[in-house]
Design an enzyme around this catalytic site. Structure first.
Site, PDB file in Angstrom:
ATOM      1  N   GLY A  75       0.784  -1.232   0.000  1.00 53.97           N
ATOM      2  CA  GLY A  75       0.000   0.000   0.000  1.00 53.97           C
ATOM      3  C   GLY A  75       0.816   1.284   0.000  1.00 53.97           C
ATOM      4  O   GLY A  75       0.359   2.312   0.507  1.00 53.97           O
ATOM      5  N   ASN A 108       1.423   3.074  -2.576  1.00 54.46           N
ATOM      6  CA  ASN A 108       0.681   4.011  -3.439  1.00 54.46           C
ATOM      7  C   ASN A 108      -0.548   4.555  -2.720  1.00 54.46           C
ATOM      8  O   ASN A 108      -0.896   5.725  -2.874  1.00 54.46           O
ATOM      9  CB  ASN A 108       0.304   3.331  -4.755  1.00 54.46           C
ATOM     10  N   MET A 134      -4.243  -7.267  -6.607  1.00 50.94           N
ATOM     11  CA  MET A 134      -3.664  -8.364  -7.371  1.00 50.94           C
ATOM     12  C   MET A 134      -4.693  -9.386  -7.861  1.00 50.94           C
ATOM     13  O   MET A 134      -4.414 -10.577  -7.933  1.00 50.94           O
ATOM     14  CB  MET A 134      -2.570  -9.061  -6.538  1.00 50.94           C
ATOM     15  N   ILE A 173      -7.654  -9.988 -11.087  1.00 53.08           N
ATOM     16  CA  ILE A 173      -8.257  -9.459 -12.313  1.00 53.08           C
ATOM     17  C   ILE A 173      -9.759  -9.350 -12.061  1.00 53.08           C
ATOM     18  O   ILE A 173     -10.407 -10.334 -11.692  1.00 53.08           O
ATOM     19  CB  ILE A 173      -7.978 -10.396 -13.505  1.00 53.08           C
ATOM     20  N   LEU A 174     -10.292  -8.159 -12.249  1.00 52.66           N
ATOM     21  CA  LEU A 174     -11.721  -7.949 -12.009  1.00 52.66           C
ATOM     22  C   LEU A 174     -12.516  -8.354 -13.249  1.00 52.66           C
ATOM     23  O   LEU A 174     -12.176  -7.966 -14.369  1.00 52.66           O
ATOM     24  CB  LEU A 174     -11.977  -6.479 -11.680  1.00 52.66           C
ATOM     25  N   ASN A 203      -6.341   1.918 -12.896  1.00 48.60           N
ATOM     26  CA  ASN A 203      -5.267   0.995 -12.501  1.00 48.60           C
ATOM     27  C   ASN A 203      -3.907   1.647 -12.711  1.00 48.60           C
ATOM     28  O   ASN A 203      -3.732   2.497 -13.589  1.00 48.60           O
ATOM     29  CB  ASN A 203      -5.340  -0.293 -13.328  1.00 48.60           C
ATOM     30  N   HIS A 221       0.128   0.694 -13.334  1.00 50.31           N
ATOM     31  CA  HIS A 221       0.979  -0.422 -13.782  1.00 50.31           C
ATOM     32  C   HIS A 221       2.425   0.072 -13.841  1.00 50.31           C
ATOM     33  O   HIS A 221       2.686   1.122 -14.429  1.00 50.31           O
ATOM     34  CB  HIS A 221       0.499  -0.899 -15.157  1.00 50.31           C
ATOM     35  N   ASP A 228      -3.734  -4.941 -17.325  1.00 49.73           N
ATOM     36  CA  ASP A 228      -2.848  -3.778 -17.434  1.00 49.73           C
ATOM     37  C   ASP A 228      -2.958  -3.106 -18.811  1.00 49.73           C
ATOM     38  O   ASP A 228      -1.945  -2.726 -19.421  1.00 49.73           O
ATOM     39  CB  ASP A 228      -1.391  -4.176 -17.116  1.00 49.73           C
ATOM     40  N   GLU A 251       5.677   6.126  -9.538  1.00 50.15           N
ATOM     41  CA  GLU A 251       4.261   5.736  -9.391  1.00 50.15           C
ATOM     42  C   GLU A 251       3.546   6.646  -8.394  1.00 50.15           C
ATOM     43  O   GLU A 251       2.423   7.095  -8.657  1.00 50.15           O
ATOM     44  CB  GLU A 251       4.164   4.301  -8.858  1.00 50.15           C
TER      45      GLU A 251
HETATM   46  C1  GRF Z   1       2.788  -1.207  -7.673  1.00 47.51           C
HETATM   47  O1  GRF Z   1       4.006  -1.340  -8.349  1.00 47.51           O
HETATM   48  C2  GRF Z   1       1.642  -1.213  -8.631  1.00 47.51           C
HETATM   49  O2  GRF Z   1       1.919  -0.584  -9.841  1.00 47.51           O
HETATM   50  C3  GRF Z   1       1.446  -2.679  -8.856  1.00 47.51           C
HETATM   51  O3  GRF Z   1       1.636  -3.259  -7.585  1.00 47.51           O
HETATM   52  C4  GRF Z   1       2.518  -2.439  -6.824  1.00 47.51           C
HETATM   53  C5  GRF Z   1       1.838  -2.110  -5.526  1.00 47.51           C
HETATM   54  O4  GRF Z   1       2.697  -1.452  -4.616  1.00 47.51           O
HETATM   55  N1  GRF Z   1       0.177  -2.951  -9.488  1.00 47.51           N
HETATM   56  P1  GRF Z   1       2.109  -0.833  -3.271  1.00 47.51           P
HETATM   57  O5  GRF Z   1       1.269  -1.910  -2.601  1.00 47.51           O
HETATM   58  O6  GRF Z   1       1.300   0.371  -3.615  1.00 47.51           O
HETATM   59  O7  GRF Z   1       3.309  -0.487  -2.433  1.00 47.51           O
END
Ligand code: GRF
Length: 201
Positions: free
Chosen positions: A14, A16, A92, A94-95, A109, A111, A152, A181
């Protein structure tokens, strides 16, 4: 002015999500994170949500549960929060359309690679390997809409290139990708918030 309502779906660390929470907290992002939902009980992102005073919800898929049934239940749960946007930040799974049909043009999303490259898991590691084999000289990050089950892929909202240096290790490269990101995701959400404001004006 109404704040943009966000639901963030996570499965792990988490970081992000943290970037979003920090931007909301500092007033940089005019949004409210209505809830964080994880499909994994132990996801550290749940802790981050709690620390920020945001509801942290666990929604696990049972072993023999049909994936579409799970997605329909998840959609019900998400709908209760009336989100403007649903952000997949390290989600993680796929919806399926059982979820997506409820939120057309509303699922975002992130990526850790450029459009059309390295879809699926371990994108950073695969990009680094491709660099070492002389196949690419840079990689990047993208934020896109999720219209369907394509992994993605989907209408692009933002992208940014990230250099790979000769003396990088996969760890130093990964750190640069994650930093990128965090910035790009918040920037994209800010743009969407500004757009929403324009529409409401
Ligand atoms: C990120 O690299 C995102 O792009 C990918 O999974 C990772 C998640 O990182 N889909 P975090 O849980 O936000 O640290």
């Amino acid at each position: 002015m109404r704040k943009m309502r966000l639901i963030v779906l996570i499965s792990g660390n988490g970081s992000n999500l943290q970037a979003i929470l920090d931007a909301v907290q500092s007033g940089d992002l005019p949004a409210e994170v209505c809830a964080v939902i994880s499909n994994k009980k132990g996801a550290y992102g749940l802790e981050r949500a709690r620390k920020a005073g945001v509801p942290a919800v666990v929604k696990v898929k049972w072993k023999d549960q049909d994936r579409r049934d799970y997605d329909a239940e998840l959609a019900e749960l998400v709908r209760e929060y009336r989100p403007d946007w649903i952000v997949l930040a390290g989600w993680m799974r796929i919806l399926s359309m059982s979820f997506l049909k409820h939120f057309p043009d509303r699922v975002i999303n992130l990526h850790p690679a450029l459009p059309g490259t390295f879809p699926g898991v371990n994108a950073v590691q695969r990009a680094f390997q491709a660099f070492q084999q002389g196949e690419i000289s840079q990689s990047g990050v993208m934020v896109h809409l999720v219209p369907d089950e394509d992994v993605d892929a989907g209408p692009l909202l933002a992208q940014r290139e990230v250099e790979i240096h000769k003396d990088d290790t996969v760890e130093t490269f990964e750190k640069r990708i994650h930093n990128c990101e965090h910035i790009l995701l918040v920037e994209t959400l800010k743009n969407l918030a500004a757009h929403m404001e324009d529409q409401n004006a």
